[in-house]
Design a protein around this motif. Structure first.
Motif, PDB file in Angstrom:
ATOM      1  N   ALA A  73       5.280  -7.379  -5.097  1.00 59.33           N
ATOM      2  CA  ALA A  73       6.324  -6.609  -5.963  1.00 59.33           C
ATOM      3  C   ALA A  73       7.251  -6.259  -4.959  1.00 59.33           C
ATOM      4  CB  ALA A  73       5.646  -5.482  -6.649  1.00 59.33           C
ATOM      5  N   VAL A  74       8.489  -6.436  -5.307  1.00 55.15           N
ATOM      6  CA  VAL A  74       9.469  -6.046  -4.208  1.00 55.15           C
ATOM      7  C   VAL A  74      10.401  -4.972  -5.167  1.00 55.15           C
ATOM      8  CG1 VAL A  74      11.671  -6.582  -3.003  1.00 55.15           C
ATOM      9  CG2 VAL A  74       9.700  -8.083  -2.969  1.00 55.15           C
ATOM     10  N   ALA A  75      10.597  -3.648  -4.574  1.00 57.15           N
ATOM     11  CA  ALA A  75      11.218  -2.587  -5.292  1.00 57.15           C
ATOM     12  C   ALA A  75      12.644  -2.479  -4.512  1.00 57.15           C
ATOM     13  CB  ALA A  75      10.475  -1.225  -4.962  1.00 57.15           C
ATOM     14  N   GLN A  76      13.758  -2.553  -5.383  1.00 57.74           N
ATOM     15  CA  GLN A  76      15.029  -2.381  -5.063  1.00 57.74           C
ATOM     16  C   GLN A  76      15.822  -1.374  -5.651  1.00 57.74           C
ATOM     17  OE1 GLN A  76      17.205  -5.695  -6.590  1.00 57.74           O
ATOM     18  NE2 GLN A  76      18.769  -5.788  -5.229  1.00 57.74           N
ATOM     19  N   VAL A  77      16.410  -0.304  -4.517  1.00 57.01           N
ATOM     20  CA  VAL A  77      16.956   0.604  -5.227  1.00 57.01           C
ATOM     21  C   VAL A  77      18.337   0.185  -5.816  1.00 57.01           C
ATOM     22  CG1 VAL A  77      18.151   2.981  -4.601  1.00 57.01           C
ATOM     23  CG2 VAL A  77      16.099   2.254  -3.563  1.00 57.01           C
ATOM     24  N   VAL A  78      18.811   0.324  -7.041  1.00 52.73           N
ATOM     25  CA  VAL A  78      19.834  -0.012  -7.640  1.00 52.73           C
ATOM     26  C   VAL A  78      20.735   1.160  -8.280  1.00 52.73           C
ATOM     27  CG1 VAL A  78      18.692  -2.119  -8.410  1.00 52.73           C
ATOM     28  CG2 VAL A  78      18.726  -0.161  -9.973  1.00 52.73           C
ATOM     29  N   PRO A 138       9.100  11.126   0.790  1.00 52.96           N
ATOM     30  CA  PRO A 138       8.428  10.971  -0.391  1.00 52.96           C
ATOM     31  C   PRO A 138       8.530   9.682  -1.412  1.00 52.96           C
ATOM     32  CG  PRO A 138       9.924  12.970  -0.239  1.00 52.96           C
ATOM     33  CD  PRO A 138       9.813  12.028   0.875  1.00 52.96           C
ATOM     34  N   ALA A 139       9.994   9.527  -1.341  1.00 52.21           N
ATOM     35  CA  ALA A 139      10.460   8.445  -2.421  1.00 52.21           C
ATOM     36  C   ALA A 139       9.544   6.964  -2.116  1.00 52.21           C
ATOM     37  CB  ALA A 139      11.834   8.288  -2.009  1.00 52.21           C
ATOM     38  N   ASP A 140       9.389   6.863  -0.765  1.00 53.37           N
ATOM     39  CA  ASP A 140       8.729   5.557  -0.543  1.00 53.37           C
ATOM     40  C   ASP A 140       7.023   5.569  -1.161  1.00 53.37           C
ATOM     41  OD1 ASP A 140      10.788   4.838   1.109  1.00 53.37           O
ATOM     42  OD2 ASP A 140       9.345   5.031   2.975  1.00 53.37           O
ATOM     43  N   ARG A 141       6.749   6.769  -1.168  1.00 52.16           N
ATOM     44  CA  ARG A 141       5.205   6.830  -1.969  1.00 52.16           C
ATOM     45  C   ARG A 141       5.450   6.482  -3.161  1.00 52.16           C
ATOM     46  NH1 ARG A 141       3.502  10.926  -4.502  1.00 52.16           N
ATOM     47  NH2 ARG A 141       5.047  12.263  -3.518  1.00 52.16           N
ATOM     48  N   VAL A 142       6.283   7.226  -4.052  1.00 54.12           N
ATOM     49  CA  VAL A 142       6.485   7.291  -5.405  1.00 54.12           C
ATOM     50  C   VAL A 142       6.798   5.763  -5.983  1.00 54.12           C
ATOM     51  CG1 VAL A 142       7.689   8.339  -7.454  1.00 54.12           C
ATOM     52  CG2 VAL A 142       7.174   9.605  -5.611  1.00 54.12           C
ATOM     53  N   ILE A 143       7.712   5.297  -5.086  1.00 48.54           N
ATOM     54  CA  ILE A 143       8.104   3.976  -5.497  1.00 48.54           C
ATOM     55  C   ILE A 143       7.116   2.979  -5.291  1.00 48.54           C
ATOM     56  CG2 ILE A 143       9.781   2.091  -4.754  1.00 48.54           C
ATOM     57  CD1 ILE A 143      11.768   4.035  -4.042  1.00 48.54           C
ATOM     58  N   ARG A 201       3.132  -0.650  -7.594  1.00 47.26           N
ATOM     59  CA  ARG A 201       1.725  -1.130  -7.876  1.00 47.26           C
ATOM     60  C   ARG A 201       1.438  -1.179  -9.165  1.00 47.26           C
ATOM     61  NH1 ARG A 201       0.945   2.593  -3.482  1.00 47.26           N
ATOM     62  NH2 ARG A 201       0.858   1.498  -1.377  1.00 47.26           N
ATOM     63  N   ALA A 202       1.668   0.004 -10.054  1.00 51.73           N
ATOM     64  CA  ALA A 202       1.524   0.142 -11.381  1.00 51.73           C
ATOM     65  C   ALA A 202       2.000  -1.170 -12.145  1.00 51.73           C
ATOM     66  CB  ALA A 202       1.950   1.274 -12.148  1.00 51.73           C
ATOM     67  N   LEU A 203       3.151  -1.549 -11.856  1.00 55.31           N
ATOM     68  CA  LEU A 203       3.899  -2.882 -12.638  1.00 55.31           C
ATOM     69  C   LEU A 203       3.387  -4.061 -12.115  1.00 55.31           C
ATOM     70  CD1 LEU A 203       7.596  -1.605 -12.449  1.00 55.31           C
ATOM     71  CD2 LEU A 203       6.445  -1.878 -14.459  1.00 55.31           C
ATOM     72  N   LEU A 204       2.689  -4.060 -10.901  1.00 57.63           N
ATOM     73  CA  LEU A 204       2.380  -5.305 -10.351  1.00 57.63           C
ATOM     74  C   LEU A 204       0.887  -5.377 -11.282  1.00 57.63           C
ATOM     75  CD1 LEU A 204       2.368  -7.362  -8.280  1.00 57.63           C
ATOM     76  CD2 LEU A 204       0.937  -5.994  -6.695  1.00 57.63           C
ATOM     77  N   ARG A 205      -0.029  -4.551 -11.458  1.00 56.67           N
ATOM     78  CA  ARG A 205      -1.264  -4.362 -12.264  1.00 56.67           C
ATOM     79  C   ARG A 205      -0.840  -4.948 -13.719  1.00 56.67           C
ATOM     80  NH1 ARG A 205      -2.379   0.213  -9.734  1.00 56.67           N
ATOM     81  NH2 ARG A 205      -1.450   1.697 -11.424  1.00 56.67           N
ATOM     82  N   ILE A 210      13.247   7.574 -10.697  1.00 51.78           N
ATOM     83  CA  ILE A 210      12.529   8.740 -10.007  1.00 51.78           C
ATOM     84  C   ILE A 210      13.284   9.766  -9.415  1.00 51.78           C
ATOM     85  CG2 ILE A 210      10.439   6.591  -9.370  1.00 51.78           C
ATOM     86  CD1 ILE A 210      11.701   7.191  -6.400  1.00 51.78           C
ATOM     87  N   GLY A 211      12.658  10.990  -9.017  1.00 50.26           N
ATOM     88  CA  GLY A 211      13.241  11.857  -8.497  1.00 50.26           C
ATOM     89  C   GLY A 211      13.594  13.428  -9.462  1.00 50.26           C
TER      90      GLY A 211
END
Length: 374
Positions: free
Chosen positions: A125-130, A158-163, A168-172, A181-182
């Motif tokens: 999974a690749v997370a991209q801030v949009v 903290p943003a890294d941990r939440v993202i 991981r949840a979406l990967l599952r 988030i935020g």
């Protein structure tokens, strides 16, 4: 992004700078979903598509500008214009937001690693801030399926941990989706919108009953990207030769196999035997599992008898309501191939919360608000 993963991986390996234009939001009827990308290198070579042709020229020019200027990422909205016939827009009437950013693989080495996993068919999974503060726009981090460790960073906080947790949840679940988030709940001071590009292991299609309909269904399921298993207790029928499109052919009692194999919320279970000694213990178990779809073949008479036997076996009405029987949509299907289309159409409709009705008979947007995709 994943639609052009092969090229992006090669360009990252070559340390070739490029601009990446990604659909980050879709409203109404648009040709391609959020997460679809175009990449443009310094020579103007372009790969991919964000609109199927409607706005490609404008996106290409914006990509070249961002790549040439080396500036901050830019977001642009494209929509339909009735007032100006020559305006850049979507003739289908929808709207889409596109984020264009410059990618230097040396600055984001984790991208090459994630893209390598993706091109080899492994989950990542690749997370991209949009959307969010300008200095974070376009930042990425990745989560690999094997180690589940975080690679890259957004804010080193903290943003890294939440993202990473959301990724991981979406990967599952195997879904590409946009998440916000935020705020007070998760400890992130900045409000961010993050598009998580997901490649998961393929969903499973479990076909029980080594019959002609199973051969056609396994072919259709493989075409749709499922990992197809055909299972039957009769070794004379359950052979790889009879089911060349199945990834695996298993000789076992259906309920015993289902009890000992892995399933998840994307798994489709199709019971084609219409033989009570196989069907009842199998369906009793399947209807109690967190799978996406459970369907069973048979006539109306077979269906009524099946419901009676399942009730006698202790299956409650709430679980029986999950059963798609007789299996498939009403297409007038008769041949095994037509029946396979009928069954897979119902699986698709249920996965995407579609009505299964002709588009000519319904009103409103053709494409409903995104619920994510595989």
């Amino acid at each position: 992004m994943l639609n052009i993963a092969d090229t992006l991986h090669r360009w990252c390996r070559e340390a070739r700078p490029f601009a990446l234009a990604t659909v980050v939001d879709v409203t109404g009827s648009a040709p391609l979903p959020a997460g679809t990308s175009v990449a443009v290198d310094e020579d103007g070579t372009a790969v991919g598509s964000v609109s199927g042709g409607c706005v490609e020229g404008a996106v290409h020019e914006l990509s070249r500008q961002v790549l040439r200027d080396g500036g901050a990422p830019q977001r642009t909205r494209f929509g339909y214009s009735d007032d100006d016939a020559f305006a850049v827009g979507l003739t289908c009437g929808g709207e889409l937001d596109v984020l264009v950013q410059r990618i230097d693989s040396a600055a984001q080495p984790h991208l090459a690693t994630a893209l390598s996993e993706i091109t080899q068919g492994r989950p990542a999974a690749v997370a991209q801030v949009v959307d969010g503060p300008e200095h974070l726009l376009g930042s990425t981090l990745s989560v690999l399926g094997g180690d589940r460790a975080t690679h890259g960073r957004v804010d080193d906080g903290p943003a890294d941990r939440v993202i990473a947790d959301r990724a991981r949840a979406l990967l599952r679940t195997g879904r590409t989706a946009r998440v916000d988030i935020g705020g007070e709940g998760d400890g992130c001071p900045d409000r961010l919108s993050v598009l998580v590009h997901v490649q998961a292991d393929p969903p499973r299609l479990l076909v029980f009953g080594a019959v002609d309909f199973a051969a056609a269904l396994s072919r259709a399921g493989r075409f749709l990207g499922y990992h197809v298993t055909v299972c039957d207790a009769r070794p004379v029928f359950a052979t790889p030769t009879r089911f060349p499109h199945a990834h695996e052919v298993v000789v076992d009692w259906p309920h015993r196999y289902l009890e000992n194999t892995g399933v998840d919320e994307r798994t489709a279970v199709c019971v084609l035997t219409h033989d009570a000694k196989f069907d009842i213990p199998l369906l009793r178990l399947a209807l109690d599992l967190p799978v996406a779809y459970v369907g069973a073949m048979g006539s109306r008479r077979t269906h009524d008898k099946r419901l009676r036997l399942l009730r006698e076996a202790g299956v409650g009405e709430d679980r029986l309501a999950r059963l798609r029987s007789p299996i498939g949509l009403d297409l007038g299907a008769r041949t095994p191939e037509e029946t396979a289309v009928s069954i897979t159409a119902e699986i698709i409709a249920q996965a995407n919360q579609g009505t299964g009705r002709p588009l000519t008979r319904i009103t409103g947007p053709i494409h409903q608000p995104s619920r994510g995709h595989r």
